[in-house]
Scaffold this active site. Structure first.
Site, mmCIF file in Angstrom:
data_model
loop_
_atom_site.group_PDB
_atom_site.id
_atom_site.type_symbol
_atom_site.label_atom_id
_atom_site.label_comp_id
_atom_site.label_asym_id
_atom_site.label_seq_id
_atom_site.Cartn_x
_atom_site.Cartn_y
_atom_site.Cartn_z
ATOM 1 N N ASN A 251 -6.869 4.569 1.420
ATOM 2 C CA ASN A 251 -5.639 4.597 0.625
ATOM 3 C C ASN A 251 -5.679 3.462 -0.372
ATOM 4 O OD1 ASN A 251 -2.931 5.842 0.267
ATOM 5 N ND2 ASN A 251 -2.275 3.729 0.558
ATOM 6 N N GLU A 252 -5.453 3.764 -1.633
ATOM 7 C CA GLU A 252 -5.407 2.735 -2.682
ATOM 8 C C GLU A 252 -6.408 1.615 -2.393
ATOM 9 O OE1 GLU A 252 -1.372 1.431 -3.333
ATOM 10 O OE2 GLU A 252 -0.950 3.164 -4.588
ATOM 11 N N GLU B 30 1.314 9.654 -5.933
ATOM 12 C CA GLU B 30 2.486 8.915 -5.459
ATOM 13 C C GLU B 30 3.323 8.509 -6.654
ATOM 14 O OE1 GLU B 30 1.909 5.425 -3.087
ATOM 15 O OE2 GLU B 30 0.306 6.340 -1.928
ATOM 16 N N TRP C 244 9.158 -3.274 -3.441
ATOM 17 C CA TRP C 244 8.186 -4.363 -3.523
ATOM 18 C C TRP C 244 8.265 -5.203 -4.792
ATOM 19 C CZ3 TRP C 244 5.319 -2.555 -7.605
ATOM 20 C CH2 TRP C 244 5.168 -1.165 -7.739
ATOM 21 N N GLU D 244 8.675 -1.079 4.484
ATOM 22 C CA GLU D 244 9.039 -0.146 3.410
ATOM 23 C C GLU D 244 10.317 0.633 3.697
ATOM 24 O OE1 GLU D 244 5.210 1.817 2.944
ATOM 25 O OE2 GLU D 244 4.815 0.524 1.231
ATOM 26 N N PHE E 35 13.253 0.063 2.829
ATOM 27 C CA PHE E 35 14.155 0.163 1.673
ATOM 28 C C PHE E 35 13.556 0.972 0.518
ATOM 29 C CE2 PHE E 35 16.099 -3.516 3.799
ATOM 30 C CZ PHE E 35 17.416 -3.089 3.798
ATOM 31 N N HIS E 36 12.321 1.458 0.698
ATOM 32 C CA HIS E 36 11.685 2.254 -0.355
ATOM 33 C C HIS E 36 12.308 3.651 -0.369
ATOM 34 C CE1 HIS E 36 8.574 4.123 -2.790
ATOM 35 N NE2 HIS E 36 7.918 2.976 -2.888
HETATM 36 C C1 GLA Z 1 1.458 2.386 -2.426
HETATM 37 C C2 GLA Z 1 0.890 2.888 -1.098
HETATM 38 C C3 GLA Z 1 1.905 3.535 -0.229
HETATM 39 C C4 GLA Z 1 3.215 2.791 -0.287
HETATM 40 C C5 GLA Z 1 3.685 2.746 -1.717
HETATM 41 C C6 GLA Z 1 5.039 2.108 -1.896
HETATM 42 O O1 GLA Z 1 1.361 3.279 -3.439
HETATM 43 O O2 GLA Z 1 -0.194 3.757 -1.279
HETATM 44 O O3 GLA Z 1 1.409 3.536 1.096
HETATM 45 O O4 GLA Z 1 3.054 1.515 0.211
HETATM 46 O O5 GLA Z 1 2.769 1.968 -2.435
HETATM 47 O O6 GLA Z 1 5.432 2.114 -3.232
#
Ligand code: GLA
Length: 710
Positions: free
Chosen positions: A141-142, A298, A306, A346, A348-349
Site C-alpha cells: 500500500n502506498e 483513493e 492528517w 483514522e 476522524f477520516h
Molecule cells: C492513504 C492510505 C490509506 C489511508 C489514507 C487516509 O492514502 O493509503 O490507508 O491512510 O491515506 O487519507
C-alpha cells in the site's frame, strides 16, 4: 466505471458485514479493496494462519455482486514480526531504529521482511488466484508513503550490492561519484555506507544514486510480490497505489510493471491551487501509461484526518473532483474508505459510510455520485489528446533539489507554476520524461531541467529540429546523469538548439537584485522595479508591459537567437531574458529567469509567467480544448469526451455542440452551477486555420461562446 473503496471488515464484528454489502449495493459500489492492513488477522502468529474470515467476506461480496481487489496485506507487519525479527525494522539517518506501533515499519531491503511478506503473498495467491470474485490484486500500500529512506544495516548491505551491480568496479563508482573531492575515494564496495548523519553535505553524486536505490528497493518489494502472485497462477491485473508526484519513487520506472495505474489523490480544500495541483497529478498519472485508463484508487468523501486542520469539501466538490479524474483518464473512482473506523488514528477520516450513518450529507453525495457514474456510457480511452508536453523527471527532481547550488529550487512548485499557466488556459498537457518527447506534440515545456541525460537531450533537439517548439530555462542542461558538469561549460547539449551561450547563474537574493541600472522605464515602472528588487526579483519588458521574475537572472549570450525581451533591472540589466531561435524546422525559446506567476494579466505586478506562455503558445499555434471559456471553468478532452467543470462562484452557460454523455440527448449549450459538471461527447473537429500537417494530435473543439446568464 469502477466505484468503491478500501474495505476493512477486520475492524468490525461479523454482524455488520451483511449490512455492508447491502449498503454498498445501495450506493452503487461495484468493487472494494479488501484487507489492506489485515496481516495480523490473517497470520496472528508465525505458524498460525486464519483465512476463514476472509473466505466468508469474499463470498458475501461476491454473492452481492461486489468485486474484490484483494490486498496482499504486507504494508503493516504484525507485532510478532517486529518482536521476533527486530532486523526487519528500518532505521533513520542516525541509525536509530523506527519502532512498531504505527504502520510501514519495515526495512524494504530486509531479506527477513521479504521472506515473511513473500510467504503471506504466496498463500493469498494460491488461495484466491482463481476465485471468480477476485478481479484485481493490490500489492502492499502506498509504497514509501511514510518511510521512504531506510538507513538500516539491511539497507547498507543491499546498497553495496546495488552499487556493485550498477558499476561492477569500484573505480567506475569513484569516477561516477567524483570521489577525488574531499578524500572520498573508495577502495572496495564494503567501505560504502548509506548517507547516514554526516558533519556536512554528502557527495551529491552519491545522493543521486542513493535516491535511485531507495526508489528501487520499494520497487523490488512490489516486483517480488507481483512475481509470487503470477507464480501462484494469478491472471488478474496487478497494481499498487501511487501518490501522484511522489518524490521518493520514480513512478516512470515503475509504470511498465503495473497492469493498470492506480493513484491516490487528496486535494486540500484549503489550498487555493488545489484544482491546478490535482489536474497536474491526474495528467501525470495518465501520462505514465499512454492510452490506458487509470484508476483513482483513493480519495476522501469529505475531510481527512492528517492535516493540521481538516476542513471538509465545498458542497459539490466531490462530484467536481471526481469529474476531473474521469476527464483526465480515470475509469475507476474509489475512496478511503468504505465504513468510517471507530478506533485508531483514522477514526476522524471521512468515509463513504460515515459514523453518523446514512441520514447524512456524505451518504447522499456518495449515492448520488454512484448513480451518476452508473449512467455514464463506456468512455473512450484517453488518447494522445494533448498538443503540449511538460517535461517532469524524477532524477532531475532529486538532483536539482540537492544542496550547495546557486539557489534552492522547489522543483515541483516550479513545475506546477508552469503547468498552471496552461491549465488556466484549458490547454491540455501530457507530463513526460525528456526521452518521451516526440513529434506527436507541438509544444514542449521543460522547466529547470538541471540534470539532462544524453538521450533526453537528443530527443529534445530532434523534436525542435523536426518542427516542434521548445520552451525551457532557467537552470537547465547543467549536469549529466552523474550530477557532473559536462566539458565545455553549460547548455552544452541545448546551446546550439537555443542559439545561446551560457555564462553564469545569477542567483537573486533579496536586495542584491536590482542593484544595477533600470533602463528606460517609466517612473512607475522604476518604482515597481525597485520594490521588486527588494523582494529578490528583476524585471523585463514584453509586448510593452513590464514583468517581474525571480530566483535567478542568468547571464546568457545570444549566439544566433533573437532577444525577445531583455532584463530591465538587476545585475543582468540589458542581457537577454527571453530568447527565440529557429533550429531546423522548429523553434527553441529560453527564459533566463523564473517569471512570477499569478496576479492580473498585465502590469509590473502581473502574471509574467502567463505572458511568456501566452507568447510562446501563440507562436506555436497550440489551441485550448474549448475556446473562450469563462474564468474558473475547466475543460479537458478524452478522445471524443469533453468534460466541463465550473470551479467558479457563479452559474455559467457555455455553448458547445455535442451529446450529453449522461442522458444521450443532443446539446448546443450546457448550464453549469458552481461545482457543476457536464460530460459532452463532441468529436474532434478541425481547428480553424490549423494546418493538419503540423497538427498530428487530436485537436480542438469548435469555438464556444460564453453566454452570461441573468
Ligand atoms: C492513504 C492510505 C490509506 C489511508 C489514507 C487516509 O492514502 O493509503 O490507508 O491512510 O491515506 O487519507
Amino acid at each position: 466505471m469502477l466505484y468503491g473503496a478500501d474495505y476493512n471488515p477486520d475492524q468490525w464484528p461479523e454482524e455488520v458485514w451483511d449490512d455492508d454489502v447491502r449498503l454498498m449495493q445501495e450506493a452503487g459500489v461495484n468493487i472494494v479493496s479488501l484487507g489492506i492492513f489485515a496481516w495480523s488477522r490473517i497470520q496472528p502468529a508465525e505458524d498460525v494462519w486464519d483465512f476463514a474470515w476472509l473466505d466468508t467476506v469474499i463470498e458475501k461480496l461476491h454473492a452481492g455482486g461486489i468485486a474484490v481487489n484483494l490486498a496482499t496485506a504486507t504494508a503493516s507487519p504484525p507485532p510478532w514480526v517486529s518482536a521476533r525479527y527486530p532486523e526487519t525494522l528500518p532505521a533513520d539517518e542516525s541509525g536509530a531504529s523506527y519502532w512498531p506501533g504505527s504502520r510501514q515499519h519495515f526495512a524494504p531491503s530486509s531479506p527477513i521482511y521479504r521472506r515473511l511478506a513473500g510467504e503471506l503473498v504466496r498463500r493469498l495467491g494460491e488461495r484466491y488466484a482463481h476465485h471468480p470474485g477476485v478481479v484485481m490484486w493490490h500489492v502492499g500500500n502506498e509504497f514509501g508513503c511514510h518511510l521512504w529512506m531506510d538507513f538500516s544495516d539491511a539497507a547498507r548491505d543491499a546498497y553495496r550490492e546495488w552499487l556493485e551491480k550498477r558499476y561492477t568496479t569500484v573505480d567506475a563508482l569513484n569516477d561516477a561519484w567524483g570521489t577525488s573531492f574531499w578524500s572520498q575515494r573508495y577502495g572496495a564496495f564494503d567501505e560504502i555506507f548509506p548517507p547516514r548523519l554526516a558533519p556536512y553535505s554528502h557527495n551529491p553524486s552519491s545522493m543521486l544514486d542513493w535516491r535511485r536505490f531507495t526508489s528501487d528497493m520499494l520497487l523490488e518489494c512490489y516486483l517480488m510480490e507481483r512475481e509470487i502472485l503470477l507464480e501462484a497462477g494469478a491472471t488478474q491485473p496487478i497494481t499498487t497505489n501511487f501518490m501522484g508526484p511522489f518524490k521518493p519513487a520514480d513512478y516512470r520506472r515503475w509504470a511498465p510493471f503495473m497492469d493498470v495505474i492506480a493513484d491516490d489523490c487528496y486535494p486540500d480544500p484549503a489550498n487555493p491551487h488545489r484544482v491546478r495541483d490535482a489536474a497536474f497529478q491526474r495528467d501525470l498519472i495518465r501520462s505514465l501509461k499512454p492510452g490506458v485508463p487509470w484508476l483513482l484508487w483513493e480519495q476522501a468523501t469529505d475531510a481527512v484526518n492528517w492535516r493540521p486542520a481538516n476542513a471538509g469539501k465545498l458542497p459539490g466538490a466531490l462530484v467536481a473532483e471526481t469529474a476531473q479524474s474521469i476527464a483526465r483518464g480515470a475509469d475507476g473512482i474509489m475512496f478511503f474508505q468504505w465504513r468510517q473506523s471507530r478506533a485508531g488514528s483514522e477514526k476522524f477520516h471521512s468515509a463513504m459510510l460515515p459514523h453518523a450513518g446514512t441520514d447524512t450529507r456524505t451518504w447522499d453525495a456518495v449515492t448520488e455520485l454512484g448513480a451518476r457514474l452508473a449512467a455514464l456510457p463506456e468512455l473512450p480511452a484517453p488518447g494522445r489528446d494533448a498538443q503540449v508536453a511538460l517535461v517532469f523527471d524524477w532524477e532531475n527532481w532529486w538532483a536539482v533539489e540537492e544542496r550547495d547550488h546557486p539557489t534552492e529550487v522547489d522543483y515541483l512548485a516550479l513545475v506546477l507554476e508552469w503547468y498552471g499557466a496552461f491549465h488556466a488556459r484549458n490547454i491540455q498537457v501530457d507530463i513526460v520524461g525528456p526521452e518521451e518527447v516526440d513529434d506527436t506534440y507541438r509544444l514542449v515545456v521543460a522547466p529547470a531541467l538541471y540534470l539532462l541525460r544524453d538521450d533526453g537531450a537528443a530527443a529534445l533537439a530532434r523534436f525542435v529540429h523536426d518542427g516542434g517548439t521548445l520552451l525551457t530555462g532557467p537552470f537547465t542542461d547543467i549536469v549529466d546523469e552523474h550530477d557532473h558538469f559536462r566539458d565545455g561549460g553549460f547548455l552544452t547539449q541545448l546551446g546550439p538548439v537555443l542559439g545561446l551561450r551560457f555564462e553564469d547563474f545569477g542567483a537573486l537574493a533579496g536586495s542584491a537584485a536590482g542593484a544595477a541600472g533600470v533602463g528606460a522605464l517609466s517612473p512607475d515602472a522604476v518604482l515597481a522595479a525597485r520594490r521588486a528588487a527588494a523582494e529578490g526579483t528583476v524585471t523585463f519588458g514584453l509586448d510593452g508591459a513590464v514583468y517581474r521574475s525571480r530566483l535567478v537572472a542568468e547571464h546568457v549570450h545570444a549566439t544566433g537567437a533573437d532577444v525577445v525581451a531583455a532584463f530591465d533591472s538587476g545585475p543582468r540589466a540589458g542581457s537577454p531574458a527571453l530568447t527565440r531561435h529557429r533550429y531546423g524546422a522548429g523553434e527553441a525559446w529560453y527564459v533566463a529567469s523564473v517569471p512570477v506567476s499569478g496576479g492580473p494579466a498585465t502590469g509590473s505586478a502581473g502574471d509574467a509567467l502567463g505572458a511568456v506562455v501566452a507568447t510562446v503558445v501563440a507562436a506555436s499555434g497550440v489551441r485550448p480544448v474549448v475556446e473562450g471559456l469563462p474564468a474558473g471553468v475547466e475543460a479537458a478532452r478524452r478522445g471524443d469526451l469533453v468534460t466541463l467543470i465550473n470551479h467558479g462562484e457563479t452559474r455559467v452557460e457555455i455553448a458547445i455542440d455535442g451529446t450529453d454523455a449522461e442522458t444521450g440527448v443532443a446539446v448546443d449549450r450546457v448550464v453549469l452551477e458552481t461545482q457543476g459538471v457536464a460530460f459532452v461527447t463532441a468529436p474532434v473537429a478541425a481547428s480553424p486555420g490549423a494546418d493538419p500537417s503540423v497538427a498530428p494530435v487530436a485537436d480542438v473543439m469548435p469555438a464556444a461562446a460564453t453566454v452570461p446568464l441573468p
